[in-house]
Design an enzyme around this catalytic site. Structure first.
Site, mmCIF file in Angstrom:
data_model
loop_
_atom_site.group_PDB
_atom_site.id
_atom_site.type_symbol
_atom_site.label_atom_id
_atom_site.label_comp_id
_atom_site.label_asym_id
_atom_site.label_seq_id
_atom_site.Cartn_x
_atom_site.Cartn_y
_atom_site.Cartn_z
ATOM 1 N N GLU A 1 -7.537 -20.382 -16.177
ATOM 2 C CA GLU A 1 -8.229 -20.927 -14.993
ATOM 3 C C GLU A 1 -9.080 -22.094 -15.506
ATOM 4 O O GLU A 1 -10.288 -22.010 -15.664
ATOM 5 C CB GLU A 1 -9.112 -19.876 -14.314
ATOM 6 C CG GLU A 1 -9.585 -20.379 -12.958
ATOM 7 C CD GLU A 1 -10.696 -19.543 -12.327
ATOM 8 O OE1 GLU A 1 -10.959 -19.732 -11.131
ATOM 9 O OE2 GLU A 1 -11.316 -18.735 -13.023
ATOM 10 N N ASP B 1 0.837 -1.194 0.000
ATOM 11 C CA ASP B 1 0.000 0.000 0.000
ATOM 12 C C ASP B 1 0.878 1.253 0.000
ATOM 13 O O ASP B 1 1.253 1.757 1.056
ATOM 14 C CB ASP B 1 -0.901 -0.054 1.255
ATOM 15 C CG ASP B 1 -1.836 1.128 1.346
ATOM 16 O OD1 ASP B 1 -1.971 1.861 0.343
ATOM 17 O OD2 ASP B 1 -2.452 1.301 2.412
ATOM 18 N N ASP C 1 -1.919 -1.028 -3.947
ATOM 19 C CA ASP C 1 -2.029 -0.283 -5.205
ATOM 20 C C ASP C 1 -0.874 -0.642 -6.139
ATOM 21 O O ASP C 1 0.044 -1.384 -5.765
ATOM 22 C CB ASP C 1 -2.081 1.230 -4.937
ATOM 23 C CG ASP C 1 -1.114 1.649 -3.835
ATOM 24 O OD1 ASP C 1 0.052 1.232 -3.912
ATOM 25 O OD2 ASP C 1 -1.530 2.340 -2.877
ATOM 26 N N ASP D 1 -9.707 -15.740 -16.834
ATOM 27 C CA ASP D 1 -10.623 -15.989 -15.722
ATOM 28 C C ASP D 1 -11.768 -16.896 -16.171
ATOM 29 O O ASP D 1 -12.330 -16.716 -17.261
ATOM 30 C CB ASP D 1 -11.178 -14.634 -15.253
ATOM 31 C CG ASP D 1 -12.092 -14.773 -14.061
ATOM 32 O OD1 ASP D 1 -11.605 -15.184 -13.002
ATOM 33 O OD2 ASP D 1 -13.296 -14.479 -14.188
HETATM 34 C C1 GLC Z 1 -12.659 -16.582 -10.978
HETATM 35 C C2 GLC Z 1 -11.881 -15.753 -9.982
HETATM 36 C C3 GLC Z 1 -12.768 -15.466 -8.809
HETATM 37 C C4 GLC Z 1 -13.964 -14.675 -9.286
HETATM 38 C C5 GLC Z 1 -14.697 -15.428 -10.387
HETATM 39 C C6 GLC Z 1 -15.668 -14.539 -11.104
HETATM 40 O O1 GLC Z 1 -12.957 -17.822 -10.481
HETATM 41 O O2 GLC Z 1 -10.713 -16.452 -9.618
HETATM 42 O O3 GLC Z 1 -12.088 -14.746 -7.818
HETATM 43 O O4 GLC Z 1 -14.839 -14.422 -8.226
HETATM 44 O O5 GLC Z 1 -13.814 -15.889 -11.382
HETATM 45 O O6 GLC Z 1 -14.991 -13.634 -11.930
#
Ligand code: GLC
Length: 608
Positions: A326, A72, A80, A263
């Site tokens: 992911e 921070d 930040d 994501d």
């Molecule tokens: C992914 C992210 C998570 C988020 C979700 C919705 O799983 O890692 O933190 O809440 O997507 O975007």
């Protein structure tokens, strides 16, 4: 423990804590790009001569930063961008090669950045585009790359795309999101027995609780959201959406980023028929019936084409930008499929299976490693133990007594297996989880909705522990989340001075991994495959060979090896590092490991 396909996204929560360019978009992207001259990255020159064709990410270690909690600089209690820049020397010294920064774009922060209201800017609370450019430039000086989080599945309901889309049924952006009429035909009855005239199109539930359909009275239709209602799903069957998102990727690549973490990539598409999901017995933490989300949470083939197109966008840039996915997968075949048949989709699909094992089982680890290591497309394994959605592995793997020793053991597995490991900030310190104790302290909305069964994800997102001062040296202001309880003993300042600390162990591992040819380039060879207690393997390339042995139990274990089967003839192993006080060299055929101990030794031709 039973795995679930959603684990990488969030089922770990329930288990452990739980076409043509749209001209307006193009102009917006152009306008912001013009705020700073394009800073394309130069081609990496320092690759090893023998592997000069390897992209940088093949030998990299990626470090995930949750910007709100890392450092921070302006002391307002929230991390930040400038804070990250100020800590680059720490990260360089630690030995990581790339930083994946979770979303730091303008956002109402309902899902702490994963609800984006402008994909091409920096959230004012985290800084400015100029601060970001400075971070990229300063990181580059230290040979550290920046990976951004690309949230393709949904935007914020405050994004102007959605605001336009919801304004009328005829708005040109209407079809950028998933809008549907209420269910027709016999309507379900509500709790008082009356028919519900606004019944959602089907029974799908949001991962974050309740119906996945939100009624919008302005235009009398429902919109679909896999996560919070404030995160409407983009309609990936619309070519304009794809074009706009590829433009977003170009915007950041032009600013010098080295790739994207993708994501929730499995949720981009839904089955067009919108079939009801099968209902299972019982209720979840949100009070909803349990469901098999087989029609809205699956790897539809359309994702593959979308990934190949995104790869093509990246391939136009120098320095091999990377996609880190992911990629939650129920079966190993699904994870392998994420690379693409020609390895032309996601270069680094994250393998969450280490995060699911949650017990120190040599055989389970051995099986998981073999399954991905031997994948037929030559995809790079990408192991993960912890992230911002799951309880820190310091707690998940720890037994309460030997946590520090176990943290070193898991670190050794993560950093000496073949692949591109992903670390989570603070794991190098042994940062522990700190779940909220009272509902009124919870920040993560799912923790409020699902309390007490579902405490949310605050516990793994606490401030980085820089020193033993107030607020762990993170901020002079009250931090947005309280620091974890172990900050007085587990922090950068203290651990830096202690050669036996978890931090010193990570640093040593990261350095050995870089310098040792076998650990850097060698193939993975499993040893003693019937040993239930000790996970042993070689990394081997030509005459170079490194032996790794991890005692996964609380008892001393004797390890007997016949390395001749792997063409290794040395009788003495030269110890490169160990998590206990090992001698400089040991017999390469027999040695004893103390409880939870790790040994890494050179058994290559030059070892004796
Ligand atoms: C992914 C992210 C998570 C988020 C979700 C919705 O799983 O890692 O933190 O809440 O997507 O975007």
């Amino acid at each position: 423990m039973k795995l679930s396909a959603k684990a990488g996204i969030l089922s770990l929560l329930s288990v452990f804590i739980y076409g043509t360019a749209d001209s307006a978009v193009a102009k917006d992207v152009e306008k912001k790009a013009a705020t700073k001259p394009v800073a394309k990255q130069s081609v990496e020159k320092k690759t090893n001569a023998k592997n000069s064709t390897d992209p940088w990410w093949k030998h990299a270690v990626i470090y995930e930063i949750y910007p709100r909690s890392f450092a921070d600089a302006d002391n307002n209690g929230m991390g930040d961008i400038k804070g990250i820049t100020q800590k680059l020397d720490y990260l360089k010294d630690l030995g990581v090669d790339a930083l994946w920064i979770t979303p730091c774009f303008p956002s109402p922060q309902v899902d702490f950045g994963y609800d984006i209201s402008d994909y091409c800017d920096i959230a004012p609370e985290y800084g400015t585009l100029a601060d970001f450019d400075e971070l990229v430039a300063e990181a580059k000086k230290r040979n550290i790359r920046i990976i951004m989080d690309l949230v393709m599945n949904h935007s914020s309901d405050k994004h102007k795309w959605f605001e336009e889309s919801r304004s009328s049924r005829t708005n040109p952006k209407r079809n950028w999101f998933v809008w549907r009429d209420p269910k027709s035909g016999p309507l379900p009855k509500n709790s008082s027995g009356a028919e519900d005239p606004k019944s959602p199109p089907n029974n799908w539930q949001a991962l974050f609780g309740h119906s996945a359909w939100q009624w919008d009275p302005k235009t009398n239709q429902y919109y679909y959201h896999f996560f919070y209602p404030e995160q409407p799903d983009l309609n990936w069957r619309n070519g304009q959406v794809k074009k706009a998102m590829n433009d977003v990727a170009r915007f950041w690549l032009d600013r010098g980023v080295a790739g994207f973490r993708l994501d929730a990539i499995n949720t981009l598409y839904e089955v067009p028929s919108l079939k009801d999901n099968p209902v299972k017995p019982g209720k979840n933490a949100y009070g909803d019936p349990n469901m098999d989300d087989k029609y809205n949470y699956l790897l539809l083939p359309e994702i593959k084409g979308t990934m190949r197109d995104l790869r093509k966008v990246l391939n136009n840039y120098q320095d091999n930008p990377v996609l880190l996915g992911e990629t939650t997968a129920e079966r190993i075949e699904q994870l392998i499929a994420a690379y693409g048949k020609n390895n032309d989709e996601i270069q680094l699909p994250m393998d969450f299976r280490f995060a699911y094992i949650n017990k120190l089982s040599a055989s389970e680890f051995r099986n998981k490693i073999a399954e991905i290591d031997e994948n037929e497309v030559g995809g790079q394994p990408t192991y993960v133990f912890s992230n911002h959605d799951i309880v820190r592995h310091y707690n998940r793997y720890g037994d309460g007594k030997n946590n520090d020793q176990i943290a070193k053991l898991t670190a050794a597995i993560l950093l000496t297996t073949r692949g591109t490991p992903v670390m989570y900030y603070g794991e190098e310190l042994g940062m522990e989880n700190r779940d909220p104790e009272r509902k009124e302290d919870v920040k993560d909305p799912i923790g409020i909705l699902g309390w007490p069964e579902q405490k949310g994800r605050d516990g793994c997102r606490t401030p980085m522990q820089w020193n033993a001062a107030k607020n762990a040296g993170f901020s002079t202001a009250n931090p947005w989340l309280p620091v974890a309880h172990n900050y007085k003993t587990h922090n950068v300042e203290l651990e830096d001075k202690d050669p036996a600390s978890i931090l010193s162990f990570y640093k040593q591992l990261l350095s050995v991994r870089k310098k040792n040819t076998a650990l850097k380039y060698g193939k993975y060879v499993a040893l003693n495959e019937d040993d239930e207690h000790v996970l042993s393997y070689l990394r081997k390339r030509g005459g170079a060979a490194a032996l790794v042995a991890c005692n996964m139990t609380d008892q001393p274990r004797k390890v007997t090896l016949d390395l001749s089967k792997s063409g290794i003839t040395v009788s003495e192993a030269k110890v490169l590092m160990a998590s206990y006080s090992a001698p400089d060299s040991i017999s390469a055929s027999s040695f004893t490991l103390p409880p939870y101990a790790v040994l890494i030794a050179d058994v290559g031709k030059s070892a004796n």
